[in-house]
Write an enzyme that holds these catalytic residues in place. Structure first.
Site, PDB file in Angstrom:
ATOM      1  N   SER A 290       0.220   1.127   5.560  1.00 19.14           N
ATOM      2  CA  SER A 290       1.348   2.032   5.170  1.00 19.14           C
ATOM      3  C   SER A 290       0.855   3.368   4.665  1.00 19.14           C
ATOM      4  O   SER A 290      -0.121   3.396   4.167  1.00 19.14           O
ATOM      5  CB  SER A 290       2.388   1.311   4.480  1.00 19.14           C
ATOM      6  OG  SER A 290       3.271   2.303   3.813  1.00 19.14           O
TER       7      SER A 290
ATOM      8  N   TYR B 139       3.729  -2.622  -3.900  1.00 19.83           N
ATOM      9  CA  TYR B 139       3.561  -2.544  -2.310  1.00 19.83           C
ATOM     10  C   TYR B 139       2.315  -1.519  -2.243  1.00 19.83           C
ATOM     11  O   TYR B 139       1.592  -1.913  -1.139  1.00 19.83           O
ATOM     12  CB  TYR B 139       4.720  -2.096  -1.912  1.00 19.83           C
ATOM     13  CG  TYR B 139       4.719  -1.852  -0.222  1.00 19.83           C
ATOM     14  CD1 TYR B 139       4.677  -2.882   0.411  1.00 19.83           C
ATOM     15  CD2 TYR B 139       4.759  -0.539   0.202  1.00 19.83           C
ATOM     16  CE1 TYR B 139       4.847  -2.767   1.687  1.00 19.83           C
ATOM     17  CE2 TYR B 139       4.776  -0.513   1.724  1.00 19.83           C
ATOM     18  CZ  TYR B 139       4.905  -1.327   2.507  1.00 19.83           C
ATOM     19  OH  TYR B 139       4.905  -1.274   3.813  1.00 19.83           O
TER      20      TYR B 139
END
Length: 704
Positions: free
Chosen positions: A582, A595
């Site tokens: 990501s 995350y």
């Protein structure tokens, strides 16, 4: 020949599939009835295998040039399959023109030229290229004809004294023609056989197959079934009289679970060896039919003889490789197993080269891949290797047909195979080579096996779709069984397999890879797409949030790579690993400590693995998405709410927000991520340790 429609209960060895309601809906359309007959015959592998056999019908049509009524023969075209035959796969030829070719035929040396002349007989301009079997149908007078390769009939055709046995079974009602390579002259031999034996219901072709016919499609169908049934009954009686087949059993099979375990362990090694010239896809089978043969006393006598029917050995090679491995062999000792396998493969290759050199002609095509297609492991099962899953599965099915033929022929008298020169002349026939050259170019990922995590939806499903579209076989893995089953239904046969997989569980991962090995032979590409997202501030992030993210994203990535590399090294074919990370692994943002940290760990693990695995030609890269909201499962629920809260907007405003913030002002879709993955594995074949951002252009995520 008038036949009773109430035939369903009279057949024990073939399936009666004629559906009166279905055929009534087709009316008097003889071509549609011929296609229907073809499809139901082709659905029974005891009658003919994929791509095997040929069917036809003759109709009266109006000649577009003369307006006169002419007879047209509709016949399966070159390379087709009767089980899936449609109008697009048939050729329509003027029957009289085809028969007029007798006037210009120059004998056996003229066979190849005759095939080119078939095009001068075309009636239907949308015809598929006529096959070599076209004159076999055209020179016979019957309206409907089946040319099939039933196991029982080939057993009769391949038995010693086949002609006498044909007469013993059917008396004067069946003709017999000795082995001859398919072509125009064989058509003439069929015509002569019929003229010499008027009133026969069919012809047995020595070492080849069966011709049967009828005035209607239904009568032709019933005639074929009855002839096959009679031969099957005869063979079954002979087997019972003999008491055992293949000389009885030499060894016992391992239990089913142990066979599967052995096969999964061995597959990557076999695949690597069978791929010494061209990468191959594998298939494994351990049915009762296979085990009876491979465990028998007669295996070492029968297997080297080779197959008899041309359709069989064209797909299986002239003979299989029998492995010199005991059922209790320790297959975890890779070096010791390879020490046994390497000489066996080298011996097989050398024997194939000798076969080629001995039998070749001055104009023969170059020698093809000398590696075995069929590999036998007594006590365990049978492996096959070919260019794609369908081809290798079909090769396995054809060898099973050959096993059935051997069983039947041995029960009748003794099995005979084609002489090596005859086999070579079929395998390296210039027309067969021309057919191979007409095959469409392979796709970029053909011959490769991919395992994709999180493949039941969202980005993972889009990646799987892309890989399949580019030619790969894909093992879809996911933690949700229902979603996985739904995803599986969106693909065609032989494209994908599925495995329920929790990427945090090493045993679950091992089972997924075992499925990849059993179904496809190994793995070349691993895409870690499974994921989740938790958007919380430091004070709100709980230890269970942290551990969940680390387990799924980081630990899962580690475990997947560890097992993948073990398989890839056994194959010796290199490989690709792509991690879906990501933008958040590069960019520091609010409410993202768990995350973002996990994604950064994924990205650095990519670089570490790329450095370590380069010597094995295993390339490891990262694809970084950002803002994939549409179609992405992680944007359902709390994550979307958390990101919306972080940016001070509503959930509904997120897609537009993310599109506006990238340089290209584009909404990023799952398909865009799939394209990024394909770039890594299908285009950038000299790139490793890299990160590809698929985010529309985020300046703060630029890696350089």
């Amino acid at each position: 020949m008038k036949l009773n429609h109430k035939m369903e209960k009279t057949f024990q060895y073939v399936d009666y599939l004629w559906d009166e309601a279905k055929t009534a809906s087709l009316g008097d359309d003889q071509v549609e009835l011929f296609l229907y007959r073809s499809n139901i015959l082709g659905s029974d592998l005891r009658i003919t295998n994929y791509g095997g056999g040929n069917t036809s019908c003759k109709t009266i049509e109006k000649d577009p040039l003369t307006n006169e009524e002419v007879e047209v023969m509709w016949v399966k075209g070159s390379g087709g399959d009767i089980g899936t035959l449609t109008r697009k796969g048939i050729a329509g030829l003027y029957t009289n023109r085809l028969r007029d070719l007798k006037n210009v035929y120059g004998g056996l040396a003229d066979e190849d030229r005759m095939v080119g002349l078939f095009n001068h007989c075309i009636y239907d301009l949308d015809s598929k290229a006529p096959s070599i079997d076209t004159p076999l149908h055209g020179l016979l007078p019957f309206k409907h004809i089946d040319h099939l390769h039933p196991d029982a009939l080939i057993a009769v055709a391949a038995a010693q004294d086949s002609e006498q046995i044909t007469k013993e079974i059917w008396g004067d009602t069946m003709g017999w023609v000795p082995w001859q390579r398919p072509g125009f002259d064989l058509g003439l031999q069929l015509e002569k056989c019929l003229n010499d034996n008027p009133g026969i219901r069919g012809i047995v072709l020595g070492s080849h197959g069966l011709f049967t016919w009828g005035d209607t499609s239904y009568e032709c169908y019933i005639n074929s079934l009855e002839v096959i049934e009679t031969a099957s009954e005869y063979i079954n009686k002979k087997i019972k009289e003999k008491g055992s087949v293949f000389g009885g059993q030499k060894l016992a099979s391992l239990p089913p679970a142990e066979r599967k375990e052995k096969a999964a362990q061995l597959m990557p090694l076999l695949r690597g060896l069978a791929s010494s010239e061209n990468r191959m896809i594998g298939h494994f089978t351990d049915t009762d039919v296979v085990l009876e043969y491979i465990n028998s006393n007669d295996l070492e006598r029968l297997a080297p003889m080779g197959t008899s029917c041309p359709d069989h050995f064209l797909r299986t090679k002239i003979q299989p490789l029998i492995l010199d491995l005991a059922t209790d062999e320790d297959l975890t000792n890779t070096e010791a197993v390879l020490a046994k396998l390497n000489p066996s493969f080298e011996k097989y290759r050398n024997e194939y080269k000798a076969y080629y050199e001995t039998c070749k002609h001055a104009n023969s095509p170059a020698m093809r891949d000398p590696n075995p297609v069929i590999i036998i492991y007594p006590g365990v099962g049978m492996f096959s290797f070919a260019k794609n899953k369908q081809t290798t599965r079909v090769a396995s099915e054809f060898y099973i047909n050959a096993i059935n033929v051997m069983r039947g022929a041995e029960a009748i008298s003794a099995y005979t195979s084609l002489p090596r020169q005859e086999a070579f002349d079929i395998e390296y026939w210039l027309l067969e080579e021309a057919k191979l050259q007409r095959m469409p170019a392979e796709k970029p990922l053909s011959r490769k096996v991919a395992l994709v995590t999180g493949a039941a939806g969202g980005i993972g499903k889009a990646i799987a779709d892309k890989l399949v579209a580019e030619g790969a076989n894909v093992v879809l893995t996911d933690i949700n069984e229902d979603n996985l089953a739904s995803a599986f239904k969106t693909y065609k046969r032989d494209e994908v397999a599925t495995a329920l997989c929790d990427v945090t569980d090493v045993n679950s991962i091992q089972k997924a890879y075992k499925e990849a090995c059993l179904v496809f032979g190994g793995v070349d590409i691993v895409i870690h797409s499974a994921g989740l997202a938790i958007s919380k501030s430091l004070e709100d992030t709980e230890i269970r949030d942290w551990e969940l993210l680390q387990n799924v994203l980081v630990k899962g990535q580690f475990l997947l790579a560890k097992k993948a590399v073990d398989i890839m090294r056994k194959q010796g074919l290199g490989g690709d690993i792509v991690h879906i990370a990501s933008k958040n692994g590069l960019v520091a943002g609010p409410n993202n400590v768990g995350y973002g940290t996990a994604k950064a760990a994924q990205q650095h693990m990519t670089r570490l693995l790329a450095a370590e695995l380069a010597k094995d030609k295993i390339r490891v890269n990262t694809v970084n998405p950002d803002g994939v909201i549409v179609g992405s499962k992680i944007w359902e629920g709390a994550w979307a709410e958390g990101r919306a809260k972080a940016y001070g907007i509503t959930v509904e405003e997120l897609p537009a927000h993310y599109a506006k913030r990238n340089l290209l002002n584009e909404i990023i879709l799952p398909d865009d991520i799939a394209n990024g993955v394909f770039a890594c594995i299908g285009i950038l074949d000299k790139s490793t340790g890299n990160t590809i951002n698929v985010d529309g252009g985020m300046a703060n995520a630029f890696v350089r």
